[in-house]
Design an enzyme around this catalytic site. Structure first.
Site, PDB file in Angstrom:
ATOM      1  N   GLU A  16      99.894  33.972  41.632  1.00  0.00           N
ATOM      2  CA  GLU A  16     100.204  34.548  40.175  1.00  0.00           C
ATOM      3  C   GLU A  16     100.500  33.168  39.563  1.00  0.00           C
ATOM      4  OE1 GLU A  16      99.738  36.827  38.457  1.00  0.00           O
ATOM      5  OE2 GLU A  16      99.080  38.321  39.637  1.00  0.00           O
ATOM      6  N   TYR A  95     105.757  38.008  32.219  1.00  0.00           N
ATOM      7  CA  TYR A  95     104.576  38.438  32.835  1.00  0.00           C
ATOM      8  C   TYR A  95     104.655  38.491  34.208  1.00  0.00           C
ATOM      9  CZ  TYR A  95     100.071  38.073  35.003  1.00  0.00           C
ATOM     10  OH  TYR A  95      99.130  38.338  35.869  1.00  0.00           O
ATOM     11  N   ASP A 113      99.425  40.223  30.084  1.00  0.00           N
ATOM     12  CA  ASP A 113      99.071  38.876  30.016  1.00  0.00           C
ATOM     13  C   ASP A 113      98.093  39.071  28.888  1.00  0.00           C
ATOM     14  OD1 ASP A 113      96.763  40.156  31.026  1.00  0.00           O
ATOM     15  OD2 ASP A 113      96.315  38.837  32.329  1.00  0.00           O
TER      16      ASP A 113
END
Length: 325
Positions: A16, A95, A113
């Site tokens: 991520e 996020y 996102d």
DNA sequence: AACACGGGGAT
DNA sequence: ATCCCAGTGTT
């Protein structure tokens, strides 16, 4: 994608963070190499920072790498058990925390996102401007309502994939979209207009010579006066004061210069007027430029300034730039 | 709320 | 060569 093979917090964290601002195809080889080098959180957390930065080289945004290392040290010392602990990790914002909490801990947080923002704005046919915090909050809440609390990780990944493959910016494939019958924008025919983004500033064009000069070990900017002025072609300091408004309209460097002749030399001090907030490392008296206004990339300026400082015998560095926006 | 961070890809 | 992309930290 390799990071979908496991729900392990560390493995998902690395993916991520790498995927922030970075395309999937770019990330994949880095992800594999990085994990070969730092297979678990303790290894990364204990590694020297320079080793981590070396492995990161080419991905950009190096603060991500520094923060990732710190985050790895934290999770290897204490495994996070809930969203709040994940969110407190360095480099993990709203996020990323939602993505990690939903995928690794099965917690019901919507990961919003850019893809999800687009999907949600279309489903709701909401013309709100996407960079406003109020609108962002509204989209967050709607995404949270849509979320399947039984399978939050799968839901989030499905939303992002929908945005990445079907509900794409320019020409969304509504014909093959599995949720087109729930899409308000599709009904209204507005899908191509959404999400609404901030309007661009009015077009500006400027052509002028810029020159860096060194005065008493400080770097300053002077410019060639405009062709239509008297004394056209002479080097001058930008006029002062230059308000932000004036700077926007004239495309002048938005700084306030003062100068005076002292003992046959001139002293210059520069105060930034734009942006209103200034990074701490830029102090009064230092030369400052804002590339949004001058068209010069900050990195270019920095490199030039450093080159001058490294070679003090160089008194003047000039270059012609064609500025346009 | 505005700005910077860094590459790669599209135009 | 320039524009565009779109998470987080900082101020």
């Amino acid at each position: 994608m390799p990071w979908r093979e496991s729900k392990d917090l560390y493995l998902v964290l690395v993916s991520e963070i790498m995927l922030q601002q970075t395309r999937v195809e770019t990330v994949i080889p880095y992800y594999r190499a990085f994990l070969a080098r730092f297979p678990d959180a303790a290894t990364l957390g204990n590694a020297p920072e320079t080793d981590v930065l070396t492995a990161w080289a080419g991905l950009g945004y190096y603060s991500r790498a520094r923060n990732l290392r710190l985050a790895a040290a934290q999770i290897s010392a204490r495994q996070p058990r809930e969203y709040a602990e994940i969110r407190s990790l360095p480099g993990v914002g709203p996020y990323t925390a939602a993505a990690l909490a939903s995928i690794s801990l099965n917690e019901p947080y919507a990961a919003v996102d850019g893809n999800v923002l687009r999907v949600v704005s279309r489903i709701a046919n909401d013309p709100g401007e996407i960079s406003s915090t109020a609108v962002k909050k509204r989209f967050d809440e709607l995404a949270g309502q849509l979320l399947d609390p039984a399978r939050p990780g799968d839901f989030n990944q499905a939303m992002m994939e929908l945005g990445a493959t079907i509900c794409v910016p320019a020409s969304p494939a509504c014909g093959t979209c599995p949720v087109s019958e729930h899409c308000q924008a599709r009904m209204a025919g507005t899908q191509r207009e959404l999400p609404v983004k901030q309007g661009k500033p009015p077009a500006r064009k400027l052509q002028q010579d810029l020159l860096f000069c060194e005065v008493d070990a400080s770097i300053y900017l002077v410019r060639r006066s405009a062709a239509e002025k008297r004394m056209a072609g002479f080097w001058e300091l930008p006029p002062r004061p230059v308000s932000t408004q004036d700077a926007r309209e004239s495309a002048l460097p938005a700084a306030t210069f003062t100068h005076q002749i002292v003992n046959d030399r001139f002293e210059v001090r520069v105060w930034t007027r734009y942006p209103r907030k200034r990074p701490a490392h830029l102090r009064d008296g230092a030369w400052i430029a804002r590339h949004q206004l001058t068209g010069l990339p900050i990195s270019t300026i920095t490199k030039k300034a450093l080159a001058i400082l490294a070679a003090p015998e160089t008194r003047v560095l000039s270059g012609r730039r064609t500025l346009s926006k």
